[in-house]
Design a protein around this motif. Structure first.
Motif, PDB file in Angstrom:
ATOM      1  N   ALA A  52      32.109  12.791  27.835  1.00 35.59           N
ATOM      2  CA  ALA A  52      31.805  11.713  26.899  1.00 35.59           C
ATOM      3  C   ALA A  52      31.190  12.259  25.610  1.00 35.59           C
ATOM      4  CB  ALA A  52      30.861  10.709  27.552  1.00 35.59           C
ATOM      5  N   VAL A  53      30.273  13.218  25.740  1.00 40.27           N
ATOM      6  CA  VAL A  53      29.635  13.819  24.568  1.00 40.27           C
ATOM      7  C   VAL A  53      30.657  14.585  23.732  1.00 40.27           C
ATOM      8  CG1 VAL A  53      27.962  15.563  23.828  1.00 40.27           C
ATOM      9  CG2 VAL A  53      27.354  13.936  25.615  1.00 40.27           C
ATOM     10  N   ARG A  54      31.551  15.291  24.424  1.00 43.88           N
ATOM     11  CA  ARG A  54      32.570  16.062  23.693  1.00 43.88           C
ATOM     12  C   ARG A  54      33.534  15.147  22.949  1.00 43.88           C
ATOM     13  NH1 ARG A  54      34.749  18.395  20.684  1.00 43.88           N
ATOM     14  NH2 ARG A  54      35.838  20.400  20.717  1.00 43.88           N
ATOM     15  N   LEU A  55      33.915  14.030  23.551  1.00 38.12           N
ATOM     16  CA  LEU A  55      34.816  13.086  22.902  1.00 38.12           C
ATOM     17  C   LEU A  55      34.159  12.398  21.711  1.00 38.12           C
ATOM     18  CD1 LEU A  55      36.570  11.434  26.004  1.00 38.12           C
ATOM     19  CD2 LEU A  55      37.517  13.131  24.415  1.00 38.12           C
ATOM     20  N   SER A  56      32.832  12.365  21.726  1.00 35.06           N
ATOM     21  CA  SER A  56      32.114  11.748  20.606  1.00 35.06           C
ATOM     22  C   SER A  56      32.105  12.638  19.371  1.00 35.06           C
ATOM     23  CB  SER A  56      30.681  11.426  21.024  1.00 35.06           C
ATOM     24  OG  SER A  56      29.924  12.616  21.204  1.00 35.06           O
ATOM     25  N   GLY A  57      32.542  13.878  19.520  1.00 38.18           N
ATOM     26  CA  GLY A  57      32.608  14.790  18.381  1.00 38.18           C
ATOM     27  C   GLY A  57      31.617  15.925  18.425  1.00 38.18           C
ATOM     28  N   PHE A  58      30.631  15.856  19.312  1.00 40.32           N
ATOM     29  CA  PHE A  58      29.637  16.925  19.425  1.00 40.32           C
ATOM     30  C   PHE A  58      30.217  18.083  20.236  1.00 40.32           C
ATOM     31  CE2 PHE A  58      26.213  19.121  21.638  1.00 40.32           C
ATOM     32  CZ  PHE A  58      25.319  19.384  20.610  1.00 40.32           C
ATOM     33  N   GLY A  59      29.884  19.312  19.843  1.00 42.69           N
ATOM     34  CA  GLY A  59      30.292  20.458  20.647  1.00 42.69           C
ATOM     35  C   GLY A  59      31.289  21.368  19.984  1.00 42.69           C
ATOM     36  N   ARG A  60      31.786  20.983  18.782  1.00 41.01           N
ATOM     37  CA  ARG A  60      32.644  21.912  18.056  1.00 41.01           C
ATOM     38  C   ARG A  60      31.801  23.088  17.566  1.00 41.01           C
ATOM     39  NH1 ARG A  60      34.330  16.793  16.181  1.00 41.01           N
ATOM     40  NH2 ARG A  60      36.433  16.238  16.860  1.00 41.01           N
ATOM     41  N   PHE A  61      32.460  24.090  16.976  1.00 43.88           N
ATOM     42  CA  PHE A  61      31.720  25.272  16.546  1.00 43.88           C
ATOM     43  C   PHE A  61      30.603  24.876  15.571  1.00 43.88           C
ATOM     44  CE2 PHE A  61      31.318  28.891  13.495  1.00 43.88           C
ATOM     45  CZ  PHE A  61      30.633  29.730  14.355  1.00 43.88           C
ATOM     46  N   TRP A  62      29.401  25.235  15.960  1.00 34.37           N
ATOM     47  CA  TRP A  62      28.216  24.872  15.173  1.00 34.37           C
ATOM     48  C   TRP A  62      27.738  26.073  14.378  1.00 34.37           C
ATOM     49  CZ3 TRP A  62      22.908  26.447  16.187  1.00 34.37           C
ATOM     50  CH2 TRP A  62      21.982  25.811  15.342  1.00 34.37           C
ATOM     51  N   TYR A  63      27.665  25.876  13.045  1.00 31.74           N
ATOM     52  CA  TYR A  63      27.174  26.928  12.151  1.00 31.74           C
ATOM     53  C   TYR A  63      26.025  26.342  11.343  1.00 31.74           C
ATOM     54  CZ  TYR A  63      27.104  30.636   8.654  1.00 31.74           C
ATOM     55  OH  TYR A  63      26.718  31.673   7.829  1.00 31.74           O
ATOM     56  N   PRO A  64      24.791  26.786  11.569  1.00 30.93           N
ATOM     57  CA  PRO A  64      23.614  26.126  10.970  1.00 30.93           C
ATOM     58  C   PRO A  64      23.439  26.378   9.476  1.00 30.93           C
ATOM     59  CG  PRO A  64      22.939  28.078  12.174  1.00 30.93           C
ATOM     60  CD  PRO A  64      24.403  27.908  12.440  1.00 30.93           C
ATOM     61  N   PHE A  65      24.152  27.368   8.897  1.00 34.46           N
ATOM     62  CA  PHE A  65      23.925  27.732   7.501  1.00 34.46           C
ATOM     63  C   PHE A  65      24.950  27.148   6.541  1.00 34.46           C
ATOM     64  CE2 PHE A  65      22.556  31.388  10.179  1.00 34.46           C
ATOM     65  CZ  PHE A  65      21.194  31.190  10.048  1.00 34.46           C
ATOM     66  N   SER A  66      25.810  26.285   7.025  1.00 32.33           N
ATOM     67  CA  SER A  66      26.825  25.709   6.141  1.00 32.33           C
ATOM     68  C   SER A  66      26.264  24.521   5.380  1.00 32.33           C
ATOM     69  CB  SER A  66      28.033  25.273   6.953  1.00 32.33           C
ATOM     70  OG  SER A  66      27.676  24.327   7.939  1.00 32.33           O
TER      71      SER A  66
ATOM     72  N   PHE B 248      32.693  23.155  25.294  1.00 33.32           N
ATOM     73  CA  PHE B 248      31.933  23.233  24.052  1.00 33.32           C
ATOM     74  C   PHE B 248      32.095  24.601  23.393  1.00 33.32           C
ATOM     75  CE2 PHE B 248      29.821  20.072  26.701  1.00 33.32           C
ATOM     76  CZ  PHE B 248      29.678  19.019  25.819  1.00 33.32           C
ATOM     77  N   GLN B 249      31.746  24.616  22.114  1.00 34.43           N
ATOM     78  CA  GLN B 249      31.713  25.852  21.339  1.00 34.43           C
ATOM     79  C   GLN B 249      30.451  25.823  20.475  1.00 34.43           C
ATOM     80  OE1 GLN B 249      33.747  28.108  22.013  1.00 34.43           O
ATOM     81  NE2 GLN B 249      33.635  29.613  20.388  1.00 34.43           N
TER      82      GLN B 249
END
Length: 276
Positions: free
Chosen positions: A262-276, A37-38
């Motif tokens: 499984a969670v990573r393959l679902s698309g969750f875990g890429r670099f998360w930036y809350p202000f975009s 994850f990132q």
């Protein structure tokens, strides 16, 4: 460092009673999850859980202080270099640019600051489990458990020596430093410029390497004289058997890594930036 020359801290907790191979599985799964994850939302809970586990292990802070500070300093320098060398990299990742500071050769963006914070927590989330693994694992029992699960005993014994050699290396570093200070070399604050102190620390490397090579030669000759490696198998003086807790923790670790994948393959875990 313990009186026996090991980093191992002898306590009666769940982590100390666990088999070394089971702890290695937990450590490996934890590491894989971190690098899958990132996302700061993953690293902060992992760091908090790690601190709780470290507290439950009852390891005195003065015993782990040096290793903790090494990791903190590494993260600090890594963050500073990232901000100075690639101050706008976070904007390339997020696609947005919020300028915080004009550095002349480039601009430092808020996205990069958040990226560096995420990267720092990524490494810091590994710190508690690393300390826990190192200070609650007896070298000999760890080597025997590795051998029992199929790792060749020569490789397992190499882990044993590595665990035991780290405290000796620290002691040797301290002895060389004291000898140099007795000859007038300054290492502490106020004992010369920062440049001179750095040069003095670097000068320790040569005698430290020489003494390490001599120690390796002595150990190697002693092992050869005792016929190490002659037989296909060997017995261990100190060993632990897997208990119910070891099987349960190993099973939970497998479930955790499968869930993380499984969670990573679902698309969750890429670099998360809350202000975009």
């Amino acid at each position: 460092m313990s009186k026996s020359g090991m980093l191992y801290v002898d306590k009666d907790t769940l982590f100390h009673r666990m088999d070394g191979a089971a702890k290695l599985i937990v450590f490996a799964v934890w590491t894989v999850i971190v690098f899958l994850f990132q996302d700061l939302r993953v690293f902060v809970p992992l760091f908090a859980i790690g601190l709780i586990l470290l507290f439950l292990a009852q390891i005195p802070y003065k015993r782990i202080r040096l290793l903790v500070w090494i990791m903190v300093v590494f993260n600090l320098f890594n963050s500073i270099f990232t901000l100075l060398i690639t101050p706008s990299y976070g904007s390339e990742v997020t696609g947005t640019a919020t300028v915080v500071l004009d550095l002349g050769y480039n601009v430092l963006t808020l996205e990069t600051c958040f990226y560096v914070l995420t990267l720092t927590m990524k490494y810091m989330s590994l710190m508690p489990i690393t300390v826990l693994f190192i200070f609650t694992t007896h070298p000999t029992r760890f080597a025997s458990s590795l051998n029992r699960i199929g790792v060749p005993y020569k490789i397992a014994y190499a882990f044993n020596i590595a665990f035991r050699y780290v405290p000796d290396l620290q002691t040797e570093f301290r002895n060389i430093s004291n000898a140099m200070q007795a000859r007038g070399m300054g290492f502490g604050k106020g004992e010369g410029s920062m440049r001179d102190r750095v040069k003095h620390f670097i000068s320790i490397a040569i005698p430290l390497v020489q003494s390490s090579l001599h120690r390796i030669e002595v150990v190697s000759n002693a092992m050869d004289l005792r016929g190490f490696g002659r037989h296909q198998k060997r017995t261990w003086y100190s060993a632990t058997a897997w208990r119910r807790a070891d099987y349960i923790i190993a099973a939970l670790s497998v479930v955790a890594i499968l869930a993380a994948i499984a969670v990573r393959l679902s698309g969750f875990g890429r670099f998360w930036y809350p202000f975009s």
